[in-house]
Write an enzyme that holds these catalytic residues in place. Structure first.
Site, PDB file in Angstrom:
ATOM      1  CB  SER A   1      -0.899   0.012   1.236  1.00 23.62           C
ATOM      2  OG  SER A   1      -1.698  -1.140   1.257  1.00 23.62           O
TER       3      SER A   1
HETATM    4  C1  LIG Z   1      -3.156  -3.994  -0.303  1.00 21.60           C
HETATM    5  S1  LIG Z   1      -2.630  -5.634  -0.062  1.00 21.60           S
HETATM    6  C2  LIG Z   1      -2.018  -5.612   1.577  1.00 21.60           C
HETATM    7  C3  LIG Z   1      -0.889  -4.660   1.792  1.00 21.60           C
HETATM    8  C4  LIG Z   1      -0.115  -4.913   3.055  1.00 21.60           C
HETATM    9  N1  LIG Z   1      -0.914  -4.814   4.265  1.00 21.60           N
HETATM   10  C5  LIG Z   1       1.114  -4.029   3.153  1.00 21.60           C
HETATM   11  O1  LIG Z   1       1.875  -4.277   4.071  1.00 21.60           O
HETATM   12  O2  LIG Z   1       1.341  -3.149   2.321  1.00 21.60           O
HETATM   13  C6  LIG Z   1      -4.153  -6.513   0.168  1.00 21.60           C
HETATM   14  C7  LIG Z   1      -3.973  -7.956   0.482  1.00 21.60           C
HETATM   15  O3  LIG Z   1      -5.220  -8.463   0.950  1.00 21.60           O
HETATM   16  C8  LIG Z   1      -5.232  -9.826   0.628  1.00 21.60           C
HETATM   17  N2  LIG Z   1      -6.606 -10.326   0.771  1.00 21.60           N
HETATM   18  C9  LIG Z   1      -7.670 -10.128  -0.051  1.00 21.60           C
HETATM   19  N3  LIG Z   1      -8.754 -10.760   0.426  1.00 21.60           N
HETATM   20  C10 LIG Z   1      -8.384 -11.366   1.579  1.00 21.60           C
HETATM   21  C11 LIG Z   1      -9.049 -12.150   2.545  1.00 21.60           C
HETATM   22  N4  LIG Z   1     -10.332 -12.480   2.401  1.00 21.60           N
HETATM   23  N5  LIG Z   1      -8.353 -12.596   3.612  1.00 21.60           N
HETATM   24  C12 LIG Z   1      -7.035 -12.288   3.765  1.00 21.60           C
HETATM   25  N6  LIG Z   1      -6.351 -11.548   2.875  1.00 21.60           N
HETATM   26  C13 LIG Z   1      -7.006 -11.071   1.806  1.00 21.60           C
HETATM   27  C14 LIG Z   1      -4.669  -9.880  -0.775  1.00 21.60           C
HETATM   28  O4  LIG Z   1      -4.191 -11.173  -1.094  1.00 21.60           O
HETATM   29  C15 LIG Z   1      -3.578  -8.817  -0.702  1.00 21.60           C
HETATM   30  O5  LIG Z   1      -2.334  -9.392  -0.465  1.00 21.60           O
END
Ligand SMILES: C[S@@+](CC[C@H](N)C(=O)[O-])C[C@H]1O[C@@H](n2cnc3c(N)ncnc32)[C@H](O)[C@@H]1O
Length: 402
Positions: free
Chosen positions: A77
């Site tokens: 992000s």
């Molecule tokens: C924007 S990224 C996370 C960025 C991260 N927190 C960082 O350190 O920058 C969003 C993440 O959410 C995960 N995701 C989407 N749906 C999800 C779910 N139902 N449970 C867990 N993770 C999920 C995706 O695989 C993705 O890796």
């Protein structure tokens, strides 16, 4: 993972110091503790394949994984949004924190905030992402962060209750496990999508439900798994023009709406000020009686069919054969902008009048930052809800404006 050379470490340290200064200057970060966390964690160690300039750009995300159509499903992000959400979370030393949606970097920031006496669990639905997060966390010296491969919709029971749950994918609803997984004084920070527009909302527990204490504009990759937004419908009207809606009252009749766009436009100015665009957008999206979102490409805007307000999506009021949406123009006397409405189709006049009324009400009564009070009430929705309320799968989001 290979160790970075000395010059990379030096320029990364310099870029990191600049990033922290800029986060403070732009008010994305306001506390010493969050600034210190950003200063401590080597952000580039969580995106070793990306350029340092990209990694340390405040407003850009770093791609991690795309789907078969090339759309991002995991990114690191943007730093400014991470700063905003960590401030919303108000994490204290010793807390127990769950992050839903992983990458490693944000979990490391949280580990800095909770310190040695606290605990951090980060969960991701995607094996590639969580394995990569694990490697990066170990490599950067954060082996105490716990990584879990699971659908975050169910929370992570092993470790609950949490003082803070921070969701980092755009959620269409609030999973019951996120509320039950909080301590009594716990806080949930979640990018929640309401009628197609997303706000990072900090919610405190309020009995069985939640009471929002702050909200900020946010953009995130969508939630996958059980919580994915299957209620979102999208219709392409023609190349470069689409409408989307999750409002059960709205039928998206693509052919008739496309035809409406070819009929002469009705333009009605409100006489009301247009500013605080994110606040106005939330108000419109939740108060239009039949809400959709109109999107247009640059080509369509350049050839004058649709106004530039639709480039990032604009709240629209639709019937089966007519559509109205917001535009703006410079207000020569005040130096600011005035809002207005463009409408097409047989009911253009009626839709434009309804829309303009909302623009005026907002400008005269609610044109303030943070004027919306957001509640989440778990349980089934009543058959008719007041304006500002949105029925979700597990509850109702009820928003009122001061
Ligand atoms: C924007 S990224 C996370 C960025 C991260 N927190 C960082 O350190 O920058 C969003 C993440 O959410 C995960 N995701 C989407 N749906 C999800 C779910 N139902 N449970 C867990 N993770 C999920 C995706 O695989 C993705 O890796």
């Amino acid at each position: 993972m290979t160790a970075p050379d000395d010059s990379t470490v030096r320029s990364a340290s310099c870029l990191r110091a600049n990033m922290v200064r800029a986060l403070l200057d732009q008010d994305s970060v306001t506390s010493e503790s969050v600034a210190a966390a950003f200063a401590a964690v080597p952000r580039h160690r969580f995106a070793p394949e990306a350029s340092l300039d990209l990694v340390y750009d405040l407003h850009r995300t770093v791609p991690v994984k795309q789907d078969a159509h090339g759309l991002d499903i995991s990114v690191m992000s943007a730093a400014h949004l991470q700063g905003v959400m960590l401030e919303q979370a108000a994490i204290q030393p010793g807390m127990n924190v769950l992050e839903i949606g992983s990458g490693g970097y944000n979990a490391a920031l949280i580990q800095e905030l909770v310190g040695g006496a606290g605990a951090v669990t980060t969960v991701d639905i995607d094996r590639d992402v969580i394995d990569r997060a694990r490697r990066c966390l170990d490599d950067a010296g954060y082996s105490q962060v716990k990584t879990v491969l699971a659908d975050g919709e169910s929370g992570v029971a092993d470790g609950a209750p949490y003082d803070r749950i921070i969701v980092t994918a755009a959620a269409w609803d609030i999973a019951p496990s996120w509320i039950s997984g909080l301590t009594d004084n716990g806080r949930l920070v979640v990018p929640l999508t309401l009628r197609g527009t997303t706000r990072s909302i900090a919610f405190d527990r309020d009995g069985e439900g939640l009471l929002g204490c702050s909200y900020r504009l946010a953009r995130f990759v969508p939630m996958q798994g059980q919580g994915a937004a299957t209620e979102e419908r999208k219709e392409l009207l023609r190349d470069g023009v689409a409408v989307q809606s999750d409002d059960a009252r709205v039928r998206l009749a693509a052919q008739a709406l496309n035809h409406a766009l070819d009929t002469p436009r009705l333009l009605q100015w409100s006489g009301a000020a247009y500013d605080l665009p994110d606040e106005l957008e939330l108000y419109l999206a939740l108060n239009l009686p039949r809400a959709a979102r109109l999107h247009a490409s640059h080509d369509i805007v350049d050839n004058g069919l649709v106004e530039a307000s639709a480039l990032l999506g604009v709240p629209a009021l639709v019937t089966e054969d007519s559509i109205a949406y917001r535009t703006r123009r410079e207000n020569q006397s005040t130096g600011g902008f005035e809002s207005g409405v463009v409408a097409h189709g047989p009911h253009a006049k009626n839709l434009a009048e309804q829309y303009v009324e909302l623009l005026r009400t907002w400008a005269h009564h609610h044109r303030l930052r943070g004027a919306a009070e957001i509640r989440y009430l778990p349980g089934p929705a009543a058959s008719s809800l007041p304006p500002g309320s949105v029925a979700k799968r597990h509850g109702v989001v009820a928003v009122t404006w001061h």
